[in-house]
Design a protein around this motif. Structure first.
Motif, PDB file in Angstrom:
ATOM      1  N   LEU A  80       0.825  -1.214   0.000  1.00 36.08           N
ATOM      2  CA  LEU A  80       0.000   0.000   0.000  1.00 36.08           C
ATOM      3  C   LEU A  80       0.854   1.256   0.000  1.00 36.08           C
ATOM      4  CD1 LEU A  80      -2.886  -0.900   2.486  1.00 36.08           C
ATOM      5  CD2 LEU A  80      -2.854  -1.065  -0.009  1.00 36.08           C
ATOM      6  N   CYS A  81       2.162   1.096  -0.112  1.00 37.13           N
ATOM      7  CA  CYS A  81       3.068   2.243  -0.083  1.00 37.13           C
ATOM      8  C   CYS A  81       3.232   2.831  -1.480  1.00 37.13           C
ATOM      9  CB  CYS A  81       4.420   1.798   0.461  1.00 37.13           C
ATOM     10  SG  CYS A  81       5.638   3.118   0.542  1.00 37.13           S
ATOM     11  N   GLY A  82       2.930   4.109  -1.627  1.00 41.43           N
ATOM     12  CA  GLY A  82       3.129   4.777  -2.901  1.00 41.43           C
ATOM     13  C   GLY A  82       2.140   4.397  -3.974  1.00 41.43           C
ATOM     14  N   ILE A  83       0.963   3.911  -3.603  1.00 40.82           N
ATOM     15  CA  ILE A  83      -0.023   3.536  -4.622  1.00 40.82           C
ATOM     16  C   ILE A  83      -0.773   4.778  -5.104  1.00 40.82           C
ATOM     17  CG2 ILE A  83      -0.318   1.176  -3.789  1.00 40.82           C
ATOM     18  CD1 ILE A  83      -2.898   2.089  -2.410  1.00 40.82           C
ATOM     19  N   PRO A  84      -1.113   4.830  -6.393  1.00 39.25           N
ATOM     20  CA  PRO A  84      -1.861   5.972  -6.935  1.00 39.25           C
ATOM     21  C   PRO A  84      -3.344   5.858  -6.613  1.00 39.25           C
ATOM     22  CG  PRO A  84      -1.395   4.425  -8.685  1.00 39.25           C
ATOM     23  CD  PRO A  84      -0.726   3.882  -7.446  1.00 39.25           C
ATOM     24  N   ASN A 106       1.757  -6.023  -6.732  1.00 39.61           N
ATOM     25  CA  ASN A 106       0.686  -6.812  -6.138  1.00 39.61           C
ATOM     26  C   ASN A 106      -0.620  -6.061  -6.368  1.00 39.61           C
ATOM     27  OD1 ASN A 106       1.706  -4.888  -4.077  1.00 39.61           O
ATOM     28  ND2 ASN A 106       0.008  -5.710  -2.890  1.00 39.61           N
ATOM     29  N   CYS A 107      -1.691  -6.527  -5.770  1.00 38.64           N
ATOM     30  CA  CYS A 107      -3.008  -5.956  -6.077  1.00 38.64           C
ATOM     31  C   CYS A 107      -3.638  -5.282  -4.865  1.00 38.64           C
ATOM     32  CB  CYS A 107      -3.925  -7.047  -6.622  1.00 38.64           C
ATOM     33  SG  CYS A 107      -4.736  -6.577  -8.173  1.00 38.64           S
ATOM     34  N   LEU A 160      -5.562  -1.313  -5.751  1.00 41.64           N
ATOM     35  CA  LEU A 160      -6.179  -2.049  -6.849  1.00 41.64           C
ATOM     36  C   LEU A 160      -7.243  -3.022  -6.366  1.00 41.64           C
ATOM     37  CD1 LEU A 160      -3.017  -2.735  -9.030  1.00 41.64           C
ATOM     38  CD2 LEU A 160      -4.986  -1.334  -9.680  1.00 41.64           C
ATOM     39  N   GLY A 161      -7.232  -3.339  -5.080  1.00 43.18           N
ATOM     40  CA  GLY A 161      -8.271  -4.206  -4.532  1.00 43.18           C
ATOM     41  C   GLY A 161      -9.667  -3.650  -4.722  1.00 43.18           C
ATOM     42  N   SER A 192       3.931 -10.005  -8.753  1.00 44.05           N
ATOM     43  CA  SER A 192       4.924 -10.879  -8.140  1.00 44.05           C
ATOM     44  C   SER A 192       4.348 -11.685  -6.985  1.00 44.05           C
ATOM     45  CB  SER A 192       6.135 -10.066  -7.669  1.00 44.05           C
ATOM     46  OG  SER A 192       5.802  -9.232  -6.576  1.00 44.05           O
ATOM     47  N   TYR A 193       3.241 -11.232  -6.410  1.00 39.86           N
ATOM     48  CA  TYR A 193       2.617 -12.014  -5.346  1.00 39.86           C
ATOM     49  C   TYR A 193       1.180 -11.557  -5.134  1.00 39.86           C
ATOM     50  CZ  TYR A 193       3.307  -8.153  -1.980  1.00 39.86           C
ATOM     51  OH  TYR A 193       3.273  -6.951  -1.321  1.00 39.86           O
ATOM     52  N   VAL A 194       0.399 -12.430  -4.479  1.00 45.25           N
ATOM     53  CA  VAL A 194      -1.006 -12.125  -4.245  1.00 45.25           C
ATOM     54  C   VAL A 194      -1.158 -11.111  -3.124  1.00 45.25           C
ATOM     55  CG1 VAL A 194      -3.217 -13.106  -3.526  1.00 45.25           C
ATOM     56  CG2 VAL A 194      -1.764 -14.358  -5.140  1.00 45.25           C
ATOM     57  N   GLY A 195      -0.305 -11.188  -2.103  1.00 46.35           N
ATOM     58  CA  GLY A 195      -0.352 -10.215  -1.018  1.00 46.35           C
ATOM     59  C   GLY A 195      -1.486 -10.460  -0.049  1.00 46.35           C
ATOM     60  N   GLU A 196      -1.991  -9.371   0.526  1.00 44.27           N
ATOM     61  CA  GLU A 196      -3.004  -9.471   1.581  1.00 44.27           C
ATOM     62  C   GLU A 196      -4.421  -9.326   1.021  1.00 44.27           C
ATOM     63  OE1 GLU A 196      -2.139 -10.100   4.812  1.00 44.27           O
ATOM     64  OE2 GLU A 196      -0.155 -10.359   3.942  1.00 44.27           O
ATOM     65  N   ASN A 197      -4.642  -9.868  -0.158  1.00 42.66           N
ATOM     66  CA  ASN A 197      -5.914  -9.675  -0.834  1.00 42.66           C
ATOM     67  C   ASN A 197      -6.634 -11.007  -0.996  1.00 42.66           C
ATOM     68  OD1 ASN A 197      -7.988  -9.058  -2.724  1.00 42.66           O
ATOM     69  ND2 ASN A 197      -6.849  -7.244  -3.345  1.00 42.66           N
TER      70      ASN A 197
END
Length: 251
Positions: A28-32, A53-54, A61-62, A76-81
């Protein structure tokens, strides 16, 4: 050339259904987030997204993912979504997972006009040999799998050929920017934002602080304005809209 737009809505208005997007940020760092919210408000669908990630279920993007607006993700990864994982396993979403360093280099290569490159990352794994599910069937089977990649030996090591990435648009966020599109990023936000910006044919940057041309020290500019076509200045509330992916506290 003044590249500023009056709002995120105006800057993203021509992004059509089915467009490909390179989106900056790390977790979530630096997301537009403001540009993403504008796309959500437009109702744009069937987006093909390239991003580290999403985001999470509620941020980044979630938001688009949860609304069913994304058709394909390269990450590169699914992350916390959790919704990301659900859609992928249910066959509702195409997903190409890429080693993180390879993804960053594919974006950088696209921005530099390099069509492909060789890397040792992934050699001897399904990433190079093929067979990773890109899309599942609703019953859990594999509807579409990754193809094998070309490999070649240099010296005594084997390398896999990776194609570069370019997208119709790029959405990024910068700490500071001027009206010519020169951008400065803050710490971790510098990881993927410059690379995503380079890979977009039309790059849209939301900036927390807009300054006049000449105010930025040329030696401090992380991304020159030649890579940026549109700039949106955030208001104080938008600039302060930042979230923590995993909050930890100490007693």
């Amino acid at each position: 050339m003044d590249k500023t737009f009056p709002s995120a809505a105006a800057a993203t208005a021509d992004i059509a259904d089915g467009a490909s997007l390179a989106v900056g940020g790390f977790g979530l760092c630096g997301i537009p987030s403001t540009l993403i919210a504008a796309l959500h408000a437009h109702g744009t669908r069937s987006l093909r997204v390239v991003s580290n990630n999403c985001g999470t279920d509620e941020h980044g993007l979630g938001i688009l993912l949860g609304a069913g607006r994304i058709a394909r993700v390269t990450a590169s990864y699914v992350g916390e979504n959790k919704e990301f994982a659900r859609q992928y396993l249910a066959g509702e979403l195409d997903v190409e997972l890429v080693p993180q360093g390879t993804l960053s280099e594919r974006l950088r290569a696209g921005g530099c006009g390099i069509p492909a490159f060789y890397t040792p990352a992934g050699v001897g794994t399904p990433h190079a040999d093929g067979g990773i599910p890109w899309r599942h069937r609703p019953d859990g089977g594999v509807a579409l799998a990754s193809p094998p990649k070309e490999t070649r030996s240099f010296g005594d090591r084997e390398f896999v050929l990776e194609e570069s990435i370019t997208c119709d648009y790029a959405l990024v966020r910068a700490a500071r920017g001027d009206r010519h599109g020169n951008l400065v990023f803050e710490r971790t936000a510098r990881n993927f934002n410059p690379l995503a910006a380079m890979a977009g044919r039309v790059t849209i940057a939301e900036v927390e602080e807009l300054v006049e041309p000449g105010d930025l020290d040329p030696d401090a500019v992380h991304l020159p304005g030649v890579f940026v076509q549109r700039v949106v200045a955030l208001d104080p509330a938008q600039a302060a809209d930042k979230h923590i992916e995993k909050r930890t506290v100490s007693g």
